[in-house]
Design a protein around this motif. Structure first.
Motif, mmCIF file in Angstrom:
data_model
loop_
_atom_site.group_PDB
_atom_site.id
_atom_site.type_symbol
_atom_site.label_atom_id
_atom_site.label_comp_id
_atom_site.label_asym_id
_atom_site.label_seq_id
_atom_site.Cartn_x
_atom_site.Cartn_y
_atom_site.Cartn_z
ATOM 1 N N CYS A 83 0.812 -1.212 0.000
ATOM 2 C CA CYS A 83 0.000 0.000 0.000
ATOM 3 C C CYS A 83 0.846 1.261 0.000
ATOM 4 O O CYS A 83 0.325 2.350 -0.236
ATOM 5 C CB CYS A 83 -0.923 0.020 1.216
ATOM 6 S SG CYS A 83 -2.124 -1.313 1.202
ATOM 7 N N GLY A 84 2.124 1.137 0.300
ATOM 8 C CA GLY A 84 2.998 2.300 0.331
ATOM 9 C C GLY A 84 2.698 3.237 1.478
ATOM 10 O O GLY A 84 2.775 4.459 1.319
ATOM 11 N N SER A 85 2.329 2.682 2.622
ATOM 12 C CA SER A 85 2.012 3.529 3.763
ATOM 13 C C SER A 85 2.489 2.857 5.049
ATOM 14 O O SER A 85 2.983 1.741 5.038
ATOM 15 C CB SER A 85 0.505 3.792 3.838
ATOM 16 O OG SER A 85 -0.173 2.590 4.061
ATOM 17 N N GLY A 86 2.322 3.553 6.147
ATOM 18 C CA GLY A 86 2.745 3.038 7.445
ATOM 19 C C GLY A 86 1.649 2.236 8.106
ATOM 20 O O GLY A 86 0.563 2.062 7.573
ATOM 21 N N GLY A 87 1.941 1.765 9.290
ATOM 22 C CA GLY A 87 0.967 1.004 10.044
ATOM 23 C C GLY A 87 1.635 0.245 11.156
ATOM 24 O O GLY A 87 2.814 0.437 11.457
ATOM 25 N N THR A 88 0.881 -0.659 11.775
ATOM 26 C CA THR A 88 1.388 -1.428 12.902
ATOM 27 C C THR A 88 0.614 -2.729 13.045
ATOM 28 O O THR A 88 -0.415 -2.931 12.392
ATOM 29 C CB THR A 88 1.286 -0.601 14.204
ATOM 30 O OG1 THR A 88 1.916 -1.318 15.255
ATOM 31 C CG2 THR A 88 -0.157 -0.342 14.587
ATOM 32 N N VAL A 89 1.124 -3.599 13.913
ATOM 33 C CA VAL A 89 0.441 -4.830 14.281
ATOM 34 C C VAL A 89 0.281 -4.797 15.790
ATOM 35 O O VAL A 89 1.271 -4.747 16.520
ATOM 36 C CB VAL A 89 1.242 -6.084 13.849
ATOM 37 C CG1 VAL A 89 0.539 -7.336 14.304
ATOM 38 C CG2 VAL A 89 1.441 -6.096 12.359
ATOM 39 N N LYS A 90 -0.965 -4.787 16.272
ATOM 40 C CA LYS A 90 -1.245 -4.738 17.699
ATOM 41 C C LYS A 90 -2.286 -5.793 18.049
ATOM 42 O O LYS A 90 -3.345 -5.852 17.424
ATOM 43 C CB LYS A 90 -1.833 -3.383 18.108
ATOM 44 C CG LYS A 90 -0.922 -2.220 17.984
ATOM 45 C CD LYS A 90 -1.674 -0.987 18.462
ATOM 46 C CE LYS A 90 -0.906 0.275 18.174
ATOM 47 N NZ LYS A 90 -1.693 1.460 18.487
ATOM 48 N N ASP A 91 -2.008 -6.605 19.037
ATOM 49 C CA ASP A 91 -2.968 -7.565 19.586
ATOM 50 C C ASP A 91 -3.632 -8.420 18.516
ATOM 51 O O ASP A 91 -4.839 -8.630 18.532
ATOM 52 C CB ASP A 91 -4.040 -6.842 20.404
ATOM 53 C CG ASP A 91 -3.458 -6.064 21.557
ATOM 54 O OD1 ASP A 91 -2.469 -6.544 22.133
ATOM 55 O OD2 ASP A 91 -3.984 -4.978 21.873
ATOM 56 N N GLY A 92 -2.881 -8.899 17.551
ATOM 57 C CA GLY A 92 -3.422 -9.759 16.513
ATOM 58 C C GLY A 92 -4.196 -9.022 15.433
ATOM 59 O O GLY A 92 -4.903 -9.640 14.646
ATOM 60 N N VAL A 93 -4.090 -7.698 15.396
ATOM 61 C CA VAL A 93 -4.795 -6.879 14.418
ATOM 62 C C VAL A 93 -3.757 -6.090 13.622
ATOM 63 O O VAL A 93 -2.869 -5.468 14.192
ATOM 64 C CB VAL A 93 -5.772 -5.904 15.120
ATOM 65 C CG1 VAL A 93 -6.430 -4.990 14.111
ATOM 66 C CG2 VAL A 93 -6.810 -6.666 15.902
ATOM 67 N N ILE A 94 -3.883 -6.123 12.310
ATOM 68 C CA ILE A 94 -2.984 -5.362 11.443
ATOM 69 C C ILE A 94 -3.672 -4.046 11.103
ATOM 70 O O ILE A 94 -4.817 -4.042 10.650
ATOM 71 C CB ILE A 94 -2.664 -6.132 10.150
ATOM 72 C CG1 ILE A 94 -1.984 -7.454 10.468
ATOM 73 C CG2 ILE A 94 -1.801 -5.291 9.225
ATOM 74 C CD1 ILE A 94 -1.790 -8.345 9.262
ATOM 75 N N GLU A 95 -2.974 -2.937 11.334
ATOM 76 C CA GLU A 95 -3.494 -1.616 10.999
ATOM 77 C C GLU A 95 -2.599 -0.990 9.935
ATOM 78 O O GLU A 95 -1.392 -0.947 10.101
ATOM 79 C CB GLU A 95 -3.522 -0.711 12.226
ATOM 80 C CG GLU A 95 -4.446 -1.185 13.316
ATOM 81 C CD GLU A 95 -4.426 -0.279 14.532
ATOM 82 O OE1 GLU A 95 -3.662 0.717 14.534
ATOM 83 O OE2 GLU A 95 -5.172 -0.559 15.463
#
Length: 120
Positions: A83-95
């Motif tokens: 997607c060419g953007s940032g994000g994170t993985v928290k508590d089994g959820v990908i953002e």
């Protein structure tokens, strides 16, 4: 007012740190092993867009993947790169930052996961 206490031994010079629930050394802890046993999720990736609690910014959220934390982090990295953007993985959820629902569903299906759009 008394506080509820799990009480007991938390460290032993003989075996190191102890689990407060089962009172076994952390290496032999039964209650933590049961919690880590199976990752949560039914295998269907639910992709949705959320803005709540993020100052009006939209975030694409992927839930429901039954993967261990390391595999989830690798998949999150692949999705953010696609997607060419940032994000994170928290508590089994990908953002993933931004509205990338269609692109994420496409990437998940090509990588062999079942994915469906959730929400509106």
């Amino acid at each position: 007012m008394k506080r509820p206490t799990t009480g007991g031994l938390v460290y032993s010079t003989e075996s190191g740190r102890m689990c407060p629930q089962c009172r076994q050394p952390l290496a032999q802890c039964q209650c933590q092993a049961a919690a880590r046993g199976a990752p949560a999720g039914d295998g269907v990736a639910r992709v949705s867009r959320e803005t709540k609690g993020r100052g009006g910014k939209s975030v694409t959220v992927v839930r429901g993947l039954a993967l261990d934390p390391m595999a989830l982090a690798v998949l999150g990295k692949q999705l953010r790169t696609a997607c060419g953007s940032g994000g994170t993985v928290k508590d089994g959820v990908i953002e993933v930052q931004g509205d990338h629902c269609a692109r994420i569903i496409e990437v998940l299906t090509t990588s062999g996961h079942r994915a469906k759009r959730a929400g509106g």
